[in-house]
Design an enzyme around this catalytic site. Structure first.
Site, PDB file in Angstrom:
ATOM      1  N   SER A 173      48.863 -13.974  12.795  1.00 55.42           N
ATOM      2  CA  SER A 173      47.558 -13.942  12.118  1.00 55.42           C
ATOM      3  C   SER A 173      47.229 -15.368  11.721  1.00 55.42           C
ATOM      4  CB  SER A 173      47.652 -13.062  10.858  1.00 55.42           C
ATOM      5  OG  SER A 173      46.547 -13.265  10.000  1.00 55.42           O
TER       6      SER A 173
ATOM      7  N   TYR B 258      52.018  -9.742   3.324  1.00 51.39           N
ATOM      8  CA  TYR B 258      51.496  -9.946   4.686  1.00 51.39           C
ATOM      9  C   TYR B 258      51.617 -11.407   5.094  1.00 51.39           C
ATOM     10  CZ  TYR B 258      48.129  -9.738   8.562  1.00 51.39           C
ATOM     11  OH  TYR B 258      47.523  -9.816   9.793  1.00 51.39           O
TER      12      TYR B 258
END
Length: 262
Positions: free
Chosen positions: A141, A154
């Site tokens: 990401s 995350y």
């Protein structure tokens, strides 16, 4: 060294995983696909692969399981070998670090870091033993590189997966195995809450391109990294975000405190 056109793609039931599977099938790969809970959606991916004349095998997969790597062995046996693994399956959360429970922390880390490690490790072991090289691509990401408010676990997991990618690239290069990351920004998927079909007509003023990305735009980068054309590319992280990370210097222009919400 030409690796076998046999690929395992985790998280293939929708989004980036499904798009990657379809692209690899179009490029002549037989596929091993995984799903966690949405087997019905996965059948659409299977149909897309088989319409391109490629073999396709399916296994359930829980990325948070300590036995996550077993899916590689199962699918590789059914495929008759292994040349590519793409780690797509993952999860996210919206909790400030002060509010984040340890159980939730561990669940996100297990899904987004432990599972991809076990899959990549098992795939690498098979590729080394076969001696035909290979490709490992980890979907991280933009938050591999930059933080996001309300996403401590995350961000930690994706940064960790980015670091793992570099270490494995160092260790596996002598075997003709490349290891790279693809770091998407906001992509129109079920996970981000924007329908895939709306990628080109959803307004995102804070992104230089003015919109979220489409899954095919991420899959095309993954496909390149899986191909012989990328034989000299390893240990890299390809950001696919429409220029979003270039906007960091413009944060002082924000006119409200809305960014402090999760």
């Amino acid at each position: 060294m030409s690796h076998p056109r046999l690929a395992v793609v985790t998280g293939s039931d929708s989004g980036i995983g499904a798009a990657t599977a379809s692209l690899l099938a179009a490029e002549g790969y037989d596929l091993g696909l995984t799903f966690h809970h949405d087997e019905e959606s996965l059948l659409e991916t299977v149909q897309a692969v088989e319409q391109r004349g490629q073999r396709c095998f399916v296994e359930p997969y829980d990325a948070s399981s300590t036995r996550a790597g077993d899916v590689v062995d199962s699918l590789a046996e059914r495929l008759g070998g292994l040349g590519v693994v793409v780690n797509v399956a993952g999860t996210g959360h919206n909790d400030r670090a002060l509010d984040l429970s340890y159980d939730r922390w561990r669940q996100v880390l297990a899904t987004d870091l432990d599972g991809p490690f076990l899959v990549a490790q098992r795939a690498a072991q098979r590729m080394v033993d076969a001696g035909e090289g290979g490709r490992i691509v980890n979907v991280t990401s933009v938050h591999e590189h930059v933080p996001r408010y309300g996403s401590a676990a995350y961000c930690a997991a994706k940064a960790g997966l980015g670091g793992l990618t570099k270490v494995m690239a160092l260790e596996l290069a002598e075997h003709g195995i490349t290891v790279n990351a693809v770091a998407p920004g906001e992509i129109a998927t079920e996970m981000t809450g924007t329908p895939e079909a709306d990628a080109y007509r959803t307004d995102r003023p804070g992104n230089p391109t003015g919109r979220p990305g489409h899954v095919d735009e991420v899959a095309s980068v993954i496909g390149f990294l899986c191909s012989p054309r990328a034989a000299y590319v390893t240990g890299a992280s390809y950001v696919v975000d429409g220029g979003l990370m270039l906007m960091a210097a413009h944060g002082h222009d924000l006119q409200s405190q809305e960014w402090r919400t999760v």
